[in-house]
Design an enzyme around this catalytic site. Sequence first.
Site, PDB file in Angstrom:
ATOM      1  N   SER A 121       0.840  -1.188   0.000  1.00 24.33           N
ATOM      2  CA  SER A 121       0.000   0.000   0.000  1.00 24.33           C
ATOM      3  C   SER A 121       0.874   1.236   0.000  1.00 24.33           C
ATOM      4  O   SER A 121       1.885   1.302   0.717  1.00 24.33           O
ATOM      5  CB  SER A 121      -0.916  -0.005   1.230  1.00 24.33           C
ATOM      6  OG  SER A 121      -1.810   1.081   1.194  1.00 24.33           O
ATOM      7  N   GLY A 122       0.521   2.211  -0.839  1.00 24.90           N
ATOM      8  CA  GLY A 122       1.268   3.454  -0.914  1.00 24.90           C
ATOM      9  C   GLY A 122       0.344   4.643  -0.846  1.00 24.90           C
ATOM     10  O   GLY A 122      -0.865   4.509  -0.605  1.00 24.90           O
ATOM     11  N   VAL A 137      -1.577  -2.598  -3.813  1.00 28.26           N
ATOM     12  CA  VAL A 137      -1.168  -3.758  -4.599  1.00 28.26           C
ATOM     13  C   VAL A 137      -1.747  -5.010  -3.950  1.00 28.26           C
ATOM     14  O   VAL A 137      -1.654  -5.187  -2.727  1.00 28.26           O
ATOM     15  CB  VAL A 137       0.369  -3.872  -4.700  1.00 28.26           C
ATOM     16  CG1 VAL A 137       0.757  -5.081  -5.545  1.00 28.26           C
ATOM     17  CG2 VAL A 137       0.971  -2.597  -5.288  1.00 28.26           C
ATOM     18  N   LYS A 163      -2.056  -3.769  -9.282  1.00 29.93           N
ATOM     19  CA  LYS A 163      -1.855  -2.442  -8.701  1.00 29.93           C
ATOM     20  C   LYS A 163      -3.022  -1.566  -9.119  1.00 29.93           C
ATOM     21  O   LYS A 163      -3.301  -1.407 -10.301  1.00 29.93           O
ATOM     22  CB  LYS A 163      -0.532  -1.841  -9.184  1.00 29.93           C
ATOM     23  CG  LYS A 163      -0.220  -0.464  -8.604  1.00 29.93           C
ATOM     24  CD  LYS A 163       1.160  -0.010  -9.052  1.00 29.93           C
ATOM     25  CE  LYS A 163       1.535   1.317  -8.444  1.00 29.93           C
ATOM     26  NZ  LYS A 163       2.903   1.742  -8.849  1.00 29.93           N
ATOM     27  N   ASP A 167      13.141   6.637 -10.786  1.00 29.55           N
ATOM     28  CA  ASP A 167      12.747   6.392  -9.393  1.00 29.55           C
ATOM     29  C   ASP A 167      13.382   5.110  -8.869  1.00 29.55           C
ATOM     30  O   ASP A 167      12.713   4.273  -8.243  1.00 29.55           O
ATOM     31  CB  ASP A 167      11.229   6.333  -9.268  1.00 29.55           C
ATOM     32  CG  ASP A 167      10.749   6.562  -7.827  1.00 29.55           C
ATOM     33  OD1 ASP A 167      11.538   7.104  -7.024  1.00 29.55           O
ATOM     34  OD2 ASP A 167       9.598   6.202  -7.519  1.00 29.55           O
TER      35      ASP A 167
END
Length: 313
Positions: A19-20, A25, A40, A134
């Site tokens: 989790s973001g 996900v 996702k 990233d």
Amino acid sequence: MLSYPARIGKYSIVRRIGSGATSDVYLAIQDETFATFAIKQLGKVAQSELHKKMFLAEVEFGQRLHHKNIVHVFEADLHEPSGAYLVMEYANGSSLDRYEQSENLLPINTLLLVIEQIASALRYAAQLGIVHRDVKPANIILQNNGNAKLTDFGCAITQNGIDQVVAGSLAYMSPDQLEGRPLDERADIYSLGAVMYRLLTGRNTFEAESNFDAQIAILNFPIIPIEKYRRELPKELIQVINHALEKNVAKRHANWDEFIRELGIASHKIRMFEQNVDIYRGFSTTTQRSISNSLSTSGQFSRSGFSRSTMGD
């Protein structure tokens, strides 16, 4: 009551595995084949045009990339009422942010194997004209079999392209990326160098109390010498990291071939010699000094003799 959806599209959800800030996900099973995938899905708070643009980039680049060390994206549905989602291979393992604290660092040979694999993946992406932007521990998955996978191309752009938004993770961002200049593979080389630094020391390349101070440090100040935290590291490895972290892009490795070649030489020397460069791992610099003095006096080492309780770590 489940805290996650029972189904997304033609997939049954087993559990949430990540989790973001903008997405979740899930581990999922495809109805017809019973094959396992990772899904996702964008959250409700991430419905801006910028979030959707980055999500679309992750889908497009993820489908183009076919490499054993890159998580492949199979399909996506950008119009799902519950939120746009993509379906990718399930890379069962641990993300490397689990090992980015000084008390929980990876053994150096394990780290070298991971970095070699991720460098290979990024070289492949660069050959297709893609800059990840990233590269960070959280976007690298280490599987139980030792295979490493790079994921999340949501910030990726085409080489020498300019994005209106400076995207990425500040702690691993090169000066040229931070300034919004056109980027090539050398931006990712810098980021992987910063990843190596963090996973070897548990520290960032700079000390800062705010994002503003961090930006000033990245643009203007030299990195903190890695020897401050890991004084026993072989000089060949330190040279690779320092080379990758050059602020002037022209002084960095020219390309991934040069980085991989230099890293290979350092790795070979580390593996050839029987010097244990992991004996200091997880100890403070004060304790490292005590260990070093003991080694120089007795020629022997017992890690149990330097416990945190006795040394005050």
